[in-house]
Scaffold this motif. Structure first.
Motif, PDB file in Angstrom:
ATOM      1  N   PRO A  51      21.432  83.001  49.536  1.00 24.59           N
ATOM      2  CA  PRO A  51      22.469  82.080  50.020  1.00 24.59           C
ATOM      3  C   PRO A  51      22.865  82.341  51.472  1.00 24.59           C
ATOM      4  N   LEU A  52      22.888  83.607  51.890  1.00 23.66           N
ATOM      5  CA  LEU A  52      23.230  83.929  53.275  1.00 23.66           C
ATOM      6  C   LEU A  52      22.202  83.344  54.238  1.00 23.66           C
ATOM      7  N   VAL A  53      20.943  83.345  53.847  1.00 21.39           N
ATOM      8  CA  VAL A  53      19.895  82.770  54.688  1.00 21.39           C
ATOM      9  C   VAL A  53      20.130  81.274  54.876  1.00 21.39           C
ATOM     10  N   GLY A  54      20.731  80.637  53.887  1.00 19.94           N
ATOM     11  CA  GLY A  54      21.037  79.216  54.007  1.00 19.94           C
ATOM     12  C   GLY A  54      21.975  78.893  55.153  1.00 19.94           C
ATOM     13  N   LEU A  55      22.703  79.905  55.634  1.00 20.51           N
ATOM     14  CA  LEU A  55      23.590  79.692  56.776  1.00 20.51           C
ATOM     15  C   LEU A  55      22.809  79.343  58.041  1.00 20.51           C
ATOM     16  N   ILE A  56      21.606  79.872  58.180  1.00 14.05           N
ATOM     17  CA  ILE A  56      20.846  79.688  59.417  1.00 14.05           C
ATOM     18  C   ILE A  56      20.460  78.226  59.630  1.00 14.05           C
ATOM     19  N   MET A 166      18.363  78.715  42.943  1.00 17.59           N
ATOM     20  CA  MET A 166      17.062  79.385  42.948  1.00 17.59           C
ATOM     21  C   MET A 166      17.174  80.780  42.355  1.00 17.59           C
ATOM     22  N   VAL A 167      18.234  81.483  42.727  1.00 19.13           N
ATOM     23  CA  VAL A 167      18.454  82.843  42.232  1.00 19.13           C
ATOM     24  C   VAL A 167      18.709  82.820  40.727  1.00 19.13           C
ATOM     25  N   TRP A 168      19.548  81.889  40.291  1.00 19.46           N
ATOM     26  CA  TRP A 168      19.906  81.835  38.872  1.00 19.46           C
ATOM     27  C   TRP A 168      18.750  81.406  37.989  1.00 19.46           C
ATOM     28  N   MET A 169      17.941  80.476  38.465  1.00 19.83           N
ATOM     29  CA  MET A 169      16.785  80.072  37.673  1.00 19.83           C
ATOM     30  C   MET A 169      15.813  81.231  37.500  1.00 19.83           C
ATOM     31  N   MET A 170      15.640  82.033  38.552  1.00 14.86           N
ATOM     32  CA  MET A 170      14.745  83.176  38.452  1.00 14.86           C
ATOM     33  C   MET A 170      15.308  84.266  37.540  1.00 14.86           C
ATOM     34  N   ALA A 171      16.635  84.286  37.416  1.00 13.85           N
ATOM     35  CA  ALA A 171      17.258  85.299  36.564  1.00 13.85           C
ATOM     36  C   ALA A 171      17.262  84.899  35.091  1.00 13.85           C
ATOM     37  N   PHE A 172      17.432  83.609  34.822  1.00 17.53           N
ATOM     38  CA  PHE A 172      17.687  83.188  33.440  1.00 17.53           C
ATOM     39  C   PHE A 172      16.621  82.268  32.849  1.00 17.53           C
ATOM     40  N   MET A 173      15.581  81.942  33.625  1.00 13.54           N
ATOM     41  CA  MET A 173      14.474  81.144  33.094  1.00 13.54           C
ATOM     42  C   MET A 173      13.181  81.939  33.240  1.00 13.54           C
ATOM     43  N   VAL A 188      14.723  87.995  38.721  1.00 15.15           N
ATOM     44  CA  VAL A 188      15.948  88.444  39.377  1.00 15.15           C
ATOM     45  C   VAL A 188      16.861  89.115  38.358  1.00 15.15           C
ATOM     46  N   PRO A 189      17.370  90.315  38.651  1.00 13.32           N
ATOM     47  CA  PRO A 189      18.334  90.953  37.750  1.00 13.32           C
ATOM     48  C   PRO A 189      19.592  90.094  37.613  1.00 13.32           C
ATOM     49  N   HIS A 190      20.219  90.151  36.460  1.00  7.17           N
ATOM     50  CA  HIS A 190      21.398  89.320  36.228  1.00  7.17           C
ATOM     51  C   HIS A 190      22.539  89.656  37.185  1.00  7.17           C
ATOM     52  N   ASN A 191      22.721  90.944  37.482  1.00  2.31           N
ATOM     53  CA  ASN A 191      23.814  91.295  38.389  1.00  2.31           C
ATOM     54  C   ASN A 191      23.550  90.798  39.812  1.00  2.31           C
ATOM     55  N   THR A 192      22.283  90.677  40.203  1.00  2.00           N
ATOM     56  CA  THR A 192      21.939  90.096  41.502  1.00  2.00           C
ATOM     57  C   THR A 192      22.304  88.622  41.537  1.00  2.00           C
ATOM     58  N   ALA A 193      22.045  87.921  40.432  1.00  2.00           N
ATOM     59  CA  ALA A 193      22.395  86.503  40.355  1.00  2.00           C
ATOM     60  C   ALA A 193      23.901  86.305  40.450  1.00  2.00           C
ATOM     61  N   ASP A 240       7.873  75.942  42.850  1.00  2.00           N
ATOM     62  CA  ASP A 240       8.151  74.548  43.173  1.00  2.00           C
ATOM     63  C   ASP A 240       9.461  74.084  42.537  1.00  2.00           C
ATOM     64  N   ILE A 241       9.705  74.500  41.314  1.00  2.00           N
ATOM     65  CA  ILE A 241      10.962  74.153  40.655  1.00  2.00           C
ATOM     66  C   ILE A 241      12.142  74.747  41.424  1.00  2.00           C
ATOM     67  N   LEU A 242      11.982  75.960  41.920  1.00  2.00           N
ATOM     68  CA  LEU A 242      13.044  76.591  42.695  1.00  2.00           C
ATOM     69  C   LEU A 242      13.319  75.790  43.961  1.00  2.00           C
ATOM     70  N   GLY A 243      12.253  75.361  44.642  1.00  2.00           N
ATOM     71  CA  GLY A 243      12.436  74.546  45.831  1.00  2.00           C
ATOM     72  C   GLY A 243      13.131  73.240  45.517  1.00  2.00           C
ATOM     73  N   ALA A 244      12.750  72.627  44.410  1.00  2.00           N
ATOM     74  CA  ALA A 244      13.391  71.380  44.001  1.00  2.00           C
ATOM     75  C   ALA A 244      14.867  71.593  43.691  1.00  2.00           C
ATOM     76  N   SER A 245      15.209  72.755  43.119  1.00  2.00           N
ATOM     77  CA  SER A 245      16.614  73.033  42.805  1.00  2.00           C
ATOM     78  C   SER A 245      17.452  73.105  44.080  1.00  2.00           C
ATOM     79  N   GLN A 246      16.874  73.648  45.158  1.00  2.00           N
ATOM     80  CA  GLN A 246      17.600  73.678  46.427  1.00  2.00           C
ATOM     81  C   GLN A 246      17.856  72.263  46.929  1.00  2.00           C
ATOM     82  N   GLN A 247      16.861  71.408  46.805  1.00  2.00           N
ATOM     83  CA  GLN A 247      17.002  70.047  47.299  1.00  2.00           C
ATOM     84  C   GLN A 247      18.032  69.241  46.514  1.00  2.00           C
TER      85      GLN A 247
END
Length: 262
Positions: A51-56, A166-173, A188-193, A240-247
């Protein structure tokens, strides 16, 4: 070396300073020096920084949009230029994911065929339509937001929250395929999400408190729908699903701010 709460091996603390340049190197095309060895060791634990990278791209696109408005261009032109700047920074990786997702999920009759289509670098009719609609929806929403008093913080918050799914999908899917970018990064570890969500939620509460309820509702609805479709059609998530989730999250967020600010 320890094990995280998903049973995967990980390195070091919950968050590390090296995670930020690693995330920038992964999610943008900016020329940044990355400690490759540390990035590989940290793996998916570094996802809290996404999410921090999204600031750029958010800040850069906002500056381009404001500069265009100051030069007297129409708001829609300013919004289009802002999107050009954003796409240049990210290398259109999220747009590419959206196009592949649309082609795969709706262009194949079986899970295997859908995954094959998503891996194919060629774009089909569904992908083209998805890209056109995404750019149209984002440009028109940005055109409504840019001339308003709260535009900068709205764009900043959108940049943050649109990377959280993107982070949450990688943690829980689970991964839908054995290879690919998502699989190579790891689960992704749950605490990271939760850390990624907490950072973005606090920023939204502080910067745009008037929009938090609407953001939670519409972003949650969009992401849950995408996750459900992906689960039904391919059995999980892919890069690709992660990218779509951002969009879809960016579209939902900009739509909320357009409705509240315009």
């Amino acid at each position: 070396m320890t094990k995280d709460d998903t049973g995967h091996r990980s390195v070091g603390p919950l968050a590390a300073a090296q995670d930020i340049p690693a995330a920038i190197g992964l999610l943008t095309r900016l020329p940044i020096r990355v400690d490759t060895k540390m990035a590989m060791q940290r793996g998916a634990r570094a996802a809290w920084a996404w999410p921090l990278v999204g600031l750029i791209p958010a800040i850069l696109s906002a500056m381009v949009g404001f500069a265009a408005l100051a030069c007297g261009t129409p708001a829609l032109w300013a919004a289009a230029l802002a999107l050009v700047a954003q796409v240049m920074v990210t290398g259109a990786m999220h747009e590419d994911g959206l196009a592949d997702t649309a082609d795969g999920l709706w262009g194949g009759a079986t899970k295997t065929r859908r995954l094959e289509i998503m891996k194919d670098s060629r774009i089909g009719a569904y992908g083209v339509i998805a890209l056109v609609l995404s750019l149209l929806l984002r440009a028109t929403a940005l055109a409504a937001v840019l001339p308003t008093y709260g535009a900068f913080w709205a764009i900043v918050v959108t940049g943050l929250v649109s990377r959280v799914p993107m982070v949450w999908m990688m943690a829980f899917m689970k991964n839908a395929r054995d290879g690919g970018l998502s699989k190579s990064v790891g689960q992704v570890p749950h605490n990271t999400a939760f850390l990624a969500l907490g950072i973005s939620a606090l920023a939204a509460l502080f910067l745009t408190p008037y929009a938090v309820v609407a953001l939670v509702f519409w972003i949650g609805l969009a992401v849950i729908l995408l996750a459900f479709i992906a689960k039904q059609k391919i059995g999980g998530q892919t890069g690709d699903i992660l990218g779509a989730s951002q969009q879809v999250t960016e579209i939902a967020s900009l739509a909320v701010f357009a409705a509240l600010l315009a």
